[in-house]
Design a protein around this motif. Structure first.
Motif, PDB file in Angstrom:
ATOM      1  N   CYS A 280      12.958  -1.995  12.282  1.00 26.12           N
ATOM      2  CA  CYS A 280      12.672  -2.940  11.321  1.00 26.12           C
ATOM      3  C   CYS A 280      12.538  -4.146  11.193  1.00 26.12           C
ATOM      4  N   PRO A 281      11.811  -5.178  10.819  1.00 22.92           N
ATOM      5  CA  PRO A 281      11.698  -6.743  11.046  1.00 22.92           C
ATOM      6  C   PRO A 281      13.296  -6.843  10.289  1.00 22.92           C
ATOM      7  N   ARG A 282      13.292  -8.386  10.638  1.00 24.78           N
ATOM      8  CA  ARG A 282      14.788  -8.954  10.295  1.00 24.78           C
ATOM      9  C   ARG A 282      14.272  -9.267   8.364  1.00 24.78           C
ATOM     10  N   GLY A 283      15.096  -8.822   7.218  1.00 21.10           N
ATOM     11  CA  GLY A 283      14.840  -9.099   6.163  1.00 21.10           C
ATOM     12  C   GLY A 283      14.489  -7.619   5.061  1.00 21.10           C
ATOM     13  N   THR A 284      14.643  -7.092   6.126  1.00 18.88           N
ATOM     14  CA  THR A 284      14.343  -5.318   5.410  1.00 18.88           C
ATOM     15  C   THR A 284      14.932  -5.399   4.757  1.00 18.88           C
ATOM     16  N   PRO A 285      14.747  -4.638   3.250  1.00 20.55           N
ATOM     17  CA  PRO A 285      14.891  -4.470   2.039  1.00 20.55           C
ATOM     18  C   PRO A 285      16.064  -2.940   2.328  1.00 20.55           C
ATOM     19  N   HIS A 286      17.600  -3.158   1.479  1.00 20.48           N
ATOM     20  CA  HIS A 286      18.446  -2.103   2.046  1.00 20.48           C
ATOM     21  C   HIS A 286      18.269  -0.865   0.799  1.00 20.48           C
ATOM     22  N   GLU A 287      17.197  -1.235  -0.107  1.00 19.88           N
ATOM     23  CA  GLU A 287      17.212  -0.583  -1.591  1.00 19.88           C
ATOM     24  C   GLU A 287      15.089  -0.334  -1.388  1.00 19.88           C
ATOM     25  N   PRO A 288      15.068   0.812  -2.026  1.00 21.36           N
ATOM     26  CA  PRO A 288      13.203   1.162  -2.095  1.00 21.36           C
ATOM     27  C   PRO A 288      12.951  -0.218  -2.738  1.00 21.36           C
ATOM     28  N   CYS A 289      11.435  -0.559  -2.523  1.00 20.32           N
ATOM     29  CA  CYS A 289      10.361  -1.786  -3.490  1.00 20.32           C
ATOM     30  C   CYS A 289       9.021  -1.141  -3.460  1.00 20.32           C
ATOM     31  N   VAL A 290       8.838  -1.710  -4.170  1.00 26.09           N
ATOM     32  CA  VAL A 290       7.697  -1.670  -3.862  1.00 26.09           C
ATOM     33  C   VAL A 290       7.314  -3.520  -3.777  1.00 26.09           C
ATOM     34  N   ILE A 291       5.863  -3.555  -2.882  1.00 26.71           N
ATOM     35  CA  ILE A 291       5.364  -4.394  -2.013  1.00 26.71           C
ATOM     36  C   ILE A 291       3.817  -4.563  -1.954  1.00 26.71           C
TER      37      ILE A 291
ATOM     38  N   VAL B 151      -0.594  -4.092  17.955  1.00 28.63           N
ATOM     39  CA  VAL B 151      -0.886  -4.211  16.813  1.00 28.63           C
ATOM     40  C   VAL B 151       0.385  -3.501  15.887  1.00 28.63           C
ATOM     41  N   VAL B 152       1.606  -2.714  16.703  1.00 27.85           N
ATOM     42  CA  VAL B 152       2.388  -2.783  15.676  1.00 27.85           C
ATOM     43  C   VAL B 152       3.136  -3.579  15.518  1.00 27.85           C
ATOM     44  N   ARG B 153       3.525  -4.663  16.325  1.00 31.93           N
ATOM     45  CA  ARG B 153       4.835  -5.616  16.533  1.00 31.93           C
ATOM     46  C   ARG B 153       3.862  -6.789  15.507  1.00 31.93           C
ATOM     47  N   LEU B 154       2.051  -6.868  15.060  1.00 34.97           N
ATOM     48  CA  LEU B 154       1.898  -7.695  14.175  1.00 34.97           C
ATOM     49  C   LEU B 154       2.161  -7.183  12.879  1.00 34.97           C
ATOM     50  N   LEU B 155       1.784  -5.573  12.461  1.00 29.43           N
ATOM     51  CA  LEU B 155       2.097  -5.150  11.377  1.00 29.43           C
ATOM     52  C   LEU B 155       3.121  -5.359  11.040  1.00 29.43           C
ATOM     53  N   LEU B 156       3.946  -4.919  11.197  1.00 30.56           N
ATOM     54  CA  LEU B 156       5.425  -5.120  11.251  1.00 30.56           C
ATOM     55  C   LEU B 156       6.054  -7.005  10.666  1.00 30.56           C
ATOM     56  N   GLN B 157       5.787  -7.314  11.403  1.00 32.68           N
ATOM     57  CA  GLN B 157       5.262  -8.992  10.979  1.00 32.68           C
ATOM     58  C   GLN B 157       5.065  -9.021   9.603  1.00 32.68           C
ATOM     59  N   GLU B 158       3.192  -9.211   8.726  1.00 31.11           N
ATOM     60  CA  GLU B 158       3.004  -8.629   8.401  1.00 31.11           C
ATOM     61  C   GLU B 158       3.295  -8.344   6.520  1.00 31.11           C
ATOM     62  N   ILE B 159       4.555  -7.721   7.009  1.00 36.32           N
ATOM     63  CA  ILE B 159       4.528  -6.751   5.864  1.00 36.32           C
ATOM     64  C   ILE B 159       5.183  -8.446   5.407  1.00 36.32           C
ATOM     65  N   ASP B 160       5.281  -8.488   3.483  1.00 36.39           N
ATOM     66  CA  ASP B 160       6.263  -9.591   3.028  1.00 36.39           C
ATOM     67  C   ASP B 160       6.947  -8.708   1.991  1.00 36.39           C
ATOM     68  N   TRP B 161       7.849  -8.838   2.720  1.00 36.22           N
ATOM     69  CA  TRP B 161       9.479  -8.211   1.668  1.00 36.22           C
ATOM     70  C   TRP B 161       9.724  -8.698   0.604  1.00 36.22           C
ATOM     71  N   SER B 162       8.569  -9.695  -0.457  1.00 37.61           N
ATOM     72  CA  SER B 162       9.085 -10.107  -1.738  1.00 37.61           C
ATOM     73  C   SER B 162       8.246  -8.748  -2.420  1.00 37.61           C
ATOM     74  N   PRO B 163       9.359  -8.257  -3.077  1.00 37.38           N
ATOM     75  CA  PRO B 163       9.378  -7.227  -3.862  1.00 37.38           C
ATOM     76  C   PRO B 163       7.623  -7.284  -5.082  1.00 37.38           C
ATOM     77  N   ALA B 164       6.940  -7.224  -5.134  1.00 35.85           N
ATOM     78  CA  ALA B 164       5.786  -7.090  -5.998  1.00 35.85           C
ATOM     79  C   ALA B 164       6.098  -6.672  -7.656  1.00 35.85           C
ATOM     80  N   TYR B 165       5.294  -7.042  -8.850  1.00 33.63           N
ATOM     81  CA  TYR B 165       5.950  -6.748  -9.699  1.00 33.63           C
ATOM     82  C   TYR B 165       5.404  -5.545 -10.235  1.00 33.63           C
ATOM     83  N   ALA B 166       6.285  -4.808 -10.737  1.00 30.41           N
ATOM     84  CA  ALA B 166       6.281  -3.541 -10.911  1.00 30.41           C
ATOM     85  C   ALA B 166       7.511  -2.795 -11.506  1.00 30.41           C
ATOM     86  N   VAL B 167       6.952  -1.980 -12.642  1.00 28.01           N
ATOM     87  CA  VAL B 167       8.079  -1.161 -13.421  1.00 28.01           C
ATOM     88  C   VAL B 167       8.658  -0.225 -13.215  1.00 28.01           C
TER      89      VAL B 167
END
Length: 262
Positions: A93-104, A133-149
């Motif tokens: 898992c990349p650095r900054g991976t959330p420890h709680e579920p979230c929507v991104i 490709v796998v390494r790029l995918l893991l780097q491309e994930i933006d862990w900033s939570p998307a606005y979700a209700v």
């Protein structure tokens, strides 16, 4: 190793990431479960409802849901669903991976990378192009939570009776006093129960319920005027105002992935 549609299979693949593609019919209810690996849930098409002990998310195609390892959840299909799931080994898992579920949010590049990973060999070459490709995918994930209700999970049977009716007819405009008859409770008791279980008034809960229930119809391209009629509003403007009040963005901004601005 041959591909599988059994999520247990991907918990033991000898690679940092296992990608599974699977289809679900409308109305598939899902079941409560968890995985040893972390999980990124993404719908190529269709809308899913993801439920945890914290509440429920309605997730359209431009969003994904992240779950840390061993986090119980339930995934249901609100429409024909083409699910793409990545199971990620904890030590990968990349650095900054959330420890709680979230929507991104899912960027166009991330979407294409998910497609690629769920189509490549299970035992891909980690030192070759697939590994890149796998390494790029893991780097491309933006862990900033998307606005979700998050929709609170109702447990009291009297509240569930109201929810069941609104699921079949979200445009029902009955007052709390009229709903009290459906719930076999006094209006005062019903108001107290909504506040206790959801932290909000019945009217606020109903607005949130309608906004989230509208997402699958928005994703299918239903016009705002038709949505307004279906959800009990006299004008498209009234529906759009309710949606923005709940979601923080207009219906068109939400579908486009825009976040609220200050």
């Amino acid at each position: 190793m041959q591909r599988s549609t059994d999520h247990e299979f991907y918990q033991r693949v000898p690679r940092p990431v296992g990608g599974m593609a699977k289809s679900y019919p409308t109305g598939y209810p899902g079941y409560l479960h968890s995985h040893p690996r972390a999980q990124l849930l993404y719908a190529e098409s269709g809308t899913m409802k993801v439920t945890t002990e914290r509440g429920a998310w309605i997730v359209p195609p431009h969003r994904a849901v992240w779950f840390p390892p061993e986090y119980p959840h339930q995934t249901a299909a609100l429409s024909p669903l083409e699910m793409r799931t990545l199971y990620i080994r904890s030590d990968s898992c990349p650095r900054g991976t959330p420890h709680e579920p979230c929507v991104i949010s899912v960027s166009p590049l991330l979407r294409e990378l998910v497609r690629r990973v769920t189509a490549m060999p299970v035992e891909y070459d980690e030192d070759g192009r697939d590994g890149q490709v796998v390494r790029l995918l893991l780097q491309e994930i933006d862990w900033s939570p998307a606005y979700a209700v998050v929709m609170p999970v109702l447990r009291d049977e009297r509240l569930l009776a109201v929810e069941r009716v609104l699921l079949s007819d979200p445009g029902d405009t009955r007052t709390l006093e009229a709903w009290a008859t459906v719930a076999a409770a006094s209006p005062r008791t019903l108001a107290r129960l909504f506040l206790k279980e959801t932290g909000m008034s019945f009217r606020c809960w109903r607005d949130q319920f309608r906004a989230l229930t509208a997402l699958p119809y928005l994703a299918k391209g239903m016009q705002i005027t038709n949505l307004a009629s279906k959800f009990g509003y006299e004008t498209a403007g009234a529906f759009a105002a309710m949606f923005k009040r709940v979601m923080g963005v207009t219906p068109s901004q939400y579908l486009g992935g825009s976040e609220p601005t200050s």
